[in-house]
Motif scaffolding. Structure first.
Motif, PDB file in Angstrom:
ATOM      1  N   PRO A  18      42.156  38.175  34.018  1.00 53.64           N
ATOM      2  CA  PRO A  18      41.792  38.205  35.441  1.00 53.64           C
ATOM      3  C   PRO A  18      42.860  37.592  36.339  1.00 53.64           C
ATOM      4  CG  PRO A  18      40.641  36.429  34.349  1.00 53.64           C
ATOM      5  CD  PRO A  18      41.386  37.170  33.265  1.00 53.64           C
ATOM      6  N   ILE A  19      44.078  38.159  36.278  1.00 54.80           N
ATOM      7  CA  ILE A  19      45.185  37.611  37.069  1.00 54.80           C
ATOM      8  C   ILE A  19      45.903  38.698  37.864  1.00 54.80           C
ATOM      9  CG2 ILE A  19      45.571  35.613  35.563  1.00 54.80           C
ATOM     10  CD1 ILE A  19      47.725  37.170  34.120  1.00 54.80           C
ATOM     11  N   VAL A  77      42.555  34.416  46.571  1.00 55.76           N
ATOM     12  CA  VAL A  77      41.160  34.859  46.617  1.00 55.76           C
ATOM     13  C   VAL A  77      40.630  35.067  45.200  1.00 55.76           C
ATOM     14  CG1 VAL A  77      39.620  36.720  47.353  1.00 55.76           C
ATOM     15  CG2 VAL A  77      41.434  35.923  48.888  1.00 55.76           C
ATOM     16  N   THR A  78      41.436  35.696  44.338  1.00 54.12           N
ATOM     17  CA  THR A  78      41.033  35.891  42.946  1.00 54.12           C
ATOM     18  C   THR A  78      40.757  34.559  42.264  1.00 54.12           C
ATOM     19  OG1 THR A  78      42.234  37.978  42.701  1.00 54.12           O
ATOM     20  CG2 THR A  78      41.785  36.753  40.690  1.00 54.12           C
ATOM     21  N   GLY A  79      41.641  33.583  42.480  1.00 57.85           N
ATOM     22  CA  GLY A  79      41.431  32.259  41.897  1.00 57.85           C
ATOM     23  C   GLY A  79      40.120  31.644  42.347  1.00 57.85           C
ATOM     24  N   THR A  80      39.778  31.815  43.615  1.00 58.13           N
ATOM     25  CA  THR A  80      38.528  31.258  44.143  1.00 58.13           C
ATOM     26  C   THR A  80      37.318  31.957  43.529  1.00 58.13           C
ATOM     27  OG1 THR A  80      39.630  30.734  46.225  1.00 58.13           O
ATOM     28  CG2 THR A  80      37.221  30.798  46.251  1.00 58.13           C
ATOM     29  N   ILE A 135      43.891  41.295  44.023  1.00 56.03           N
ATOM     30  CA  ILE A 135      42.516  41.053  43.579  1.00 56.03           C
ATOM     31  C   ILE A 135      42.386  41.600  42.166  1.00 56.03           C
ATOM     32  CG2 ILE A 135      40.073  41.529  43.958  1.00 56.03           C
ATOM     33  CD1 ILE A 135      41.153  39.804  46.108  1.00 56.03           C
ATOM     34  N   SER A 136      42.056  40.752  41.218  1.00 57.03           N
ATOM     35  CA  SER A 136      41.935  41.181  39.832  1.00 57.03           C
ATOM     36  C   SER A 136      40.680  42.023  39.633  1.00 57.03           C
ATOM     37  CB  SER A 136      41.883  39.960  38.907  1.00 57.03           C
ATOM     38  OG  SER A 136      41.434  40.322  37.616  1.00 57.03           O
ATOM     39  N   ARG A 137      40.834  43.200  39.030  1.00 61.10           N
ATOM     40  CA  ARG A 137      39.683  44.054  38.768  1.00 61.10           C
ATOM     41  C   ARG A 137      38.726  43.404  37.784  1.00 61.10           C
ATOM     42  NH1 ARG A 137      36.843  47.057  35.684  1.00 61.10           N
ATOM     43  NH2 ARG A 137      37.877  46.001  33.962  1.00 61.10           N
ATOM     44  N   SER A 138      39.270  42.932  36.648  1.00 64.96           N
ATOM     45  CA  SER A 138      38.403  42.301  35.656  1.00 64.96           C
ATOM     46  C   SER A 138      37.795  41.013  36.203  1.00 64.96           C
ATOM     47  CB  SER A 138      39.183  42.026  34.367  1.00 64.96           C
ATOM     48  OG  SER A 138      40.268  41.143  34.604  1.00 64.96           O
ATOM     49  N   GLY A 139      38.595  40.244  36.954  1.00 67.19           N
ATOM     50  CA  GLY A 139      38.078  39.010  37.521  1.00 67.19           C
ATOM     51  C   GLY A 139      36.969  39.257  38.515  1.00 67.19           C
ATOM     52  N   ALA A 140      37.151  40.249  39.406  1.00 68.50           N
ATOM     53  CA  ALA A 140      36.151  40.535  40.434  1.00 68.50           C
ATOM     54  C   ALA A 140      34.860  41.067  39.823  1.00 68.50           C
ATOM     55  CB  ALA A 140      36.709  41.535  41.440  1.00 68.50           C
ATOM     56  N   CYS A 165      46.179  31.756  38.917  1.00 65.39           N
ATOM     57  CA  CYS A 165      46.227  32.582  40.134  1.00 65.39           C
ATOM     58  C   CYS A 165      46.628  31.749  41.339  1.00 65.39           C
ATOM     59  CB  CYS A 165      44.877  33.236  40.372  1.00 65.39           C
ATOM     60  SG  CYS A 165      44.460  34.543  39.191  1.00 65.39           S
ATOM     61  N   TYR A 166      46.101  30.524  41.449  1.00 61.01           N
ATOM     62  CA  TYR A 166      46.487  29.645  42.551  1.00 61.01           C
ATOM     63  C   TYR A 166      47.988  29.345  42.498  1.00 61.01           C
ATOM     64  CZ  TYR A 166      41.671  28.586  43.966  1.00 61.01           C
ATOM     65  OH  TYR A 166      40.376  28.664  44.439  1.00 61.01           O
ATOM     66  N   LEU A 167      48.475  29.053  41.303  1.00 59.47           N
ATOM     67  CA  LEU A 167      49.894  28.710  41.151  1.00 59.47           C
ATOM     68  C   LEU A 167      50.786  29.875  41.554  1.00 59.47           C
ATOM     69  CD1 LEU A 167      52.119  26.801  40.148  1.00 59.47           C
ATOM     70  CD2 LEU A 167      51.779  27.747  37.849  1.00 59.47           C
TER      71      LEU A 167
END
Length: 266
Positions: free
Chosen positions: A20-21, A130-133, A168-173, A255-257
């Motif tokens: 998810p990155i 946003v993905t990290g959050t 925006i990560s697909r798997s993460g979202a 993701c934040y980094l």
């Protein structure tokens, strides 16, 4: 493109497609900051084929059982009246079809806007934050245990449509949305991976007519495809282990980094 470049890009594609990155975010930032290039549509199609094969390898037995059960449900009147595995298989295929609709509408109706987003690396870096959050907030839902339903599948599909935005990560979202809705972790992960297949296959079929429009160096292409397949399998195992343990926040930190470094560098 050299063999080593094909190997590197294939590894990156396989890992970032499922972890998810955001594979699209890494592609955009890599092109702008590192000068990486995928060297034409042939390479892109083939590495996506490699990652699709990794999903089919891992979930092939589940997918075959689902299709077989749905066919029995369709042909057997008794199976439609009595709750059982056939009914569940038919429901899952319906959920996947329903959840795919938002992505199809966004991909076809807003193609120009999506392509413009790929030319904005600062936007991509911001979307990684946003993905990290999204991943970090999954810690608020520690004990999900609800089954999948039509409206939950549709909301997961909306999350997948939003993930067309690079960064925006697909798997993460999709996994995060399912967990927010209380879907059991294993079910959330399985649905997210199976939901990838119609999207990737559809996008690949749209590009196939362009496959013969260039002369591609097939050595790097084949090496990249194999690397994408093997690293994709590794990424699937890694993400499933993290989801089962409720540890998606480890990817949030990454993701934040990357997002912050991207904003600083750009």
């Amino acid at each position: 493109m050299t063999i080593w470049e094909g190997l590197l890009l294939g590894l990156l594609q396989g890992l970032t497609e499922f972890l998810p990155i955001s594979s699209s975010g890494h592609l955009v930032l890599g092109e702008h900051l590192l000068g990486l290039r995928t060297d034409g549509i042939t390479f892109e199609i083939m590495v996506h084929f490699g990652t699709t094969l990794s999903v089919l390898t891992y979930f092939g037995r589940d997918l075959w059982a689902m299709l077989r059960g749905a066919l029995r449900w369709l042909l057997n009147g008794d199976a439609r009246r009595v709750p059982g595995p056939e009914v569940q298989a038919a429901r899952w295929i319906g959920y996947i079809a329903l959840a795919t609709i938002p992505s199809a509408l966004v991909g076809l109706g807003f193609r120009d806007a999506v392509e413009a987003a790929f030319a904005n690396p600062r936007l991509v870096a911001g979307m990684l934050l946003v993905t990290g959050t999204l991943l970090l907030l999954t810690k608020l839902r520690q004990t999900p245990g609800t089954s999948l339903s039509a409206w939950r599948a549709l909301l997961v599909g909306l999350a997948q449509a939003a993930a067309i935005t690079p960064g925006i990560s697909r798997s993460g979202a999709t996994v995060a949305m399912a967990l927010y809705l209380g879907v059991e972790r294993e079910t959330a992960a399985r649905f997210s991976f199976l939901l990838l297949l119609p999207v990737v296959l559809g996008a690949t079929l749209l590009e196939v007519p362009r496959l013969g429009s260039e002369s591609a160096p097939w050595g790097p292409v084949l090496v990249g495809t194999a690397a994408a397949y093997l690293s994709g399998l590794l990424a699937i195992y890694t993400l499933l282990a993290a989801i089962r343990r409720g540890r998606l926040e480890i990817f949030a930190g990454y993701c934040y980094l990357v997002g912050l470094l991207g904003l600083i560098a750009l």
